[in-house]
Design an enzyme around this catalytic site. Structure first.
Site, PDB file in Angstrom:
ATOM      1  N   HIS A 130       0.846  -1.204   0.000  1.00 13.10           N
ATOM      2  CA  HIS A 130       0.000   0.000   0.000  1.00 13.10           C
ATOM      3  C   HIS A 130       0.881   1.254   0.000  1.00 13.10           C
ATOM      4  O   HIS A 130       0.622   2.207  -0.739  1.00 13.10           O
ATOM      5  CB  HIS A 130      -0.873   0.059   1.263  1.00 13.10           C
ATOM      6  CG  HIS A 130      -1.932  -1.000   1.364  1.00 13.10           C
ATOM      7  ND1 HIS A 130      -2.123  -1.742   2.507  1.00 13.10           N
ATOM      8  CD2 HIS A 130      -2.869  -1.427   0.477  1.00 13.10           C
ATOM      9  CE1 HIS A 130      -3.143  -2.579   2.320  1.00 13.10           C
ATOM     10  NE2 HIS A 130      -3.603  -2.414   1.093  1.00 13.10           N
ATOM     11  N   LYS A 154     -17.982  -5.787   8.207  1.00  8.38           N
ATOM     12  CA  LYS A 154     -16.806  -6.651   8.378  1.00  8.38           C
ATOM     13  C   LYS A 154     -16.298  -6.552   9.801  1.00  8.38           C
ATOM     14  O   LYS A 154     -16.437  -5.522  10.442  1.00  8.38           O
ATOM     15  CB  LYS A 154     -15.689  -6.177   7.433  1.00  8.38           C
ATOM     16  CG  LYS A 154     -15.599  -6.957   6.133  1.00  8.38           C
ATOM     17  CD  LYS A 154     -14.316  -6.535   5.421  1.00  8.38           C
ATOM     18  CE  LYS A 154     -14.190  -7.095   4.021  1.00  8.38           C
ATOM     19  NZ  LYS A 154     -12.998  -6.580   3.347  1.00  8.38           N
ATOM     20  N   ARG A 169      -1.719  -5.671  -8.396  1.00  6.25           N
ATOM     21  CA  ARG A 169      -0.508  -6.458  -8.161  1.00  6.25           C
ATOM     22  C   ARG A 169      -0.307  -7.509  -9.228  1.00  6.25           C
ATOM     23  O   ARG A 169       0.818  -7.866  -9.565  1.00  6.25           O
ATOM     24  CB  ARG A 169      -0.599  -7.167  -6.794  1.00  6.25           C
ATOM     25  CG  ARG A 169      -0.556  -6.245  -5.611  1.00  6.25           C
ATOM     26  CD  ARG A 169      -1.066  -6.931  -4.384  1.00  6.25           C
ATOM     27  NE  ARG A 169      -2.474  -7.305  -4.542  1.00  6.25           N
ATOM     28  CZ  ARG A 169      -3.254  -7.752  -3.575  1.00  6.25           C
ATOM     29  NH1 ARG A 169      -2.769  -7.915  -2.373  1.00  6.25           N
ATOM     30  NH2 ARG A 169      -4.513  -8.053  -3.811  1.00  6.25           N
ATOM     31  N   SER A 200      -3.020  -7.697   2.832  1.00  6.84           N
ATOM     32  CA  SER A 200      -3.378  -7.567   4.254  1.00  6.84           C
ATOM     33  C   SER A 200      -3.867  -8.908   4.792  1.00  6.84           C
ATOM     34  O   SER A 200      -3.571  -9.279   5.931  1.00  6.84           O
ATOM     35  CB  SER A 200      -4.479  -6.521   4.430  1.00  6.84           C
ATOM     36  OG  SER A 200      -4.046  -5.268   3.981  1.00  6.84           O
TER      37      SER A 200
END
Ligand code: PNS
Length: 186
Positions: free
Chosen positions: A36, A60, A109, A147
């Protein structure tokens, strides 16, 4: 005799000037990784200001509170006045409009990220055509960092140093103290 130069009829000029040089880097950032950080620093080189916007997602159960995630971002970018941390809820495009953002920046990515990101970019464009989505790619050494994996590895006492900023590594170590080796492991 003087001739007339025929000027071809012109289409009205497109106004391609961005309304602002501000970009939003949105995400969950649970927690912030060096992947990030790499994307945010790249964005900061392209835009005058970057707002790292943490999604306040009530659905979440995150590992870190929004306040903790904002602290990580502020500590990591304390040296860069062009980078700000903020939290948002609701639609990303509504937040981007409120902030007068020219762009939403997302990191890609690998090809596997692309489908989801492309779908989101097109939907966001439909909702707010004036806000451009810009994709940036991180340095290769972060192309496999996420993450989710950071949390999984730390929970299993793995080493994530060099993959997350120092304040994140410290808090992870507090949350998941390394289990003492049992006699049978010896
Ligand atoms: O880090 P993440 O979890 O991949 O980030 C996803 C995020 C926050 C960018 C996305 O879930 C989002 O924009 N949420 C806000 C709600 C919204 O605008 N949904 C419509 C997306 S097309």
């Amino acid at each position: 005799m003087l001739g007339f130069v025929r000027v071809p009829p012109q289409a009205p000029a497109l106004n391609l000037e961005p309304t602002s040089r501000l970009a939003i880097c949105p995400g969950s950032f649970d927690p912030l990784t060096l992947g990030h950080v790499d994307i945010i620093r790249r964005a900061a080189r392209q835009f005058d200001r970057v707002v790292v916007a943490v999604l306040h997602n009530t659905g979440k159960a995150p590992l870190f509170t929004v306040a903790e995630r904002l602290d990580f971002i502020r500590a990591t970018f304390a040296d860069d006045p062009g980078v700000e941390a903020d939290a948002f809820s609701g639609l990303l495009v509504d937040y981007a409009r409120r902030r007068g953002a020219a762009a939403i920046v997302r990191g890609i990515r690998a090809v596997s990220d692309f489908e989801y990101e492309f779908q989101m970019a097109l939907m966001n464009r439909r909702l707010a055509p004036e806000v451009e989505t810009v994709f940036l790619t991180p340095a290769e050494e972060y192309s496999y960092v996420s993450s989710r994996l950071i949390k999984e590895i730390t929970a299993l006492s793995g080493d994530v140093r060099g993959l997350v900023p120092e304040p994140v590594a410290e808090r992870l170590a507090e949350k998941f103290p390394a289990a003492p080796e049992s006699a049978t492991d010896a």
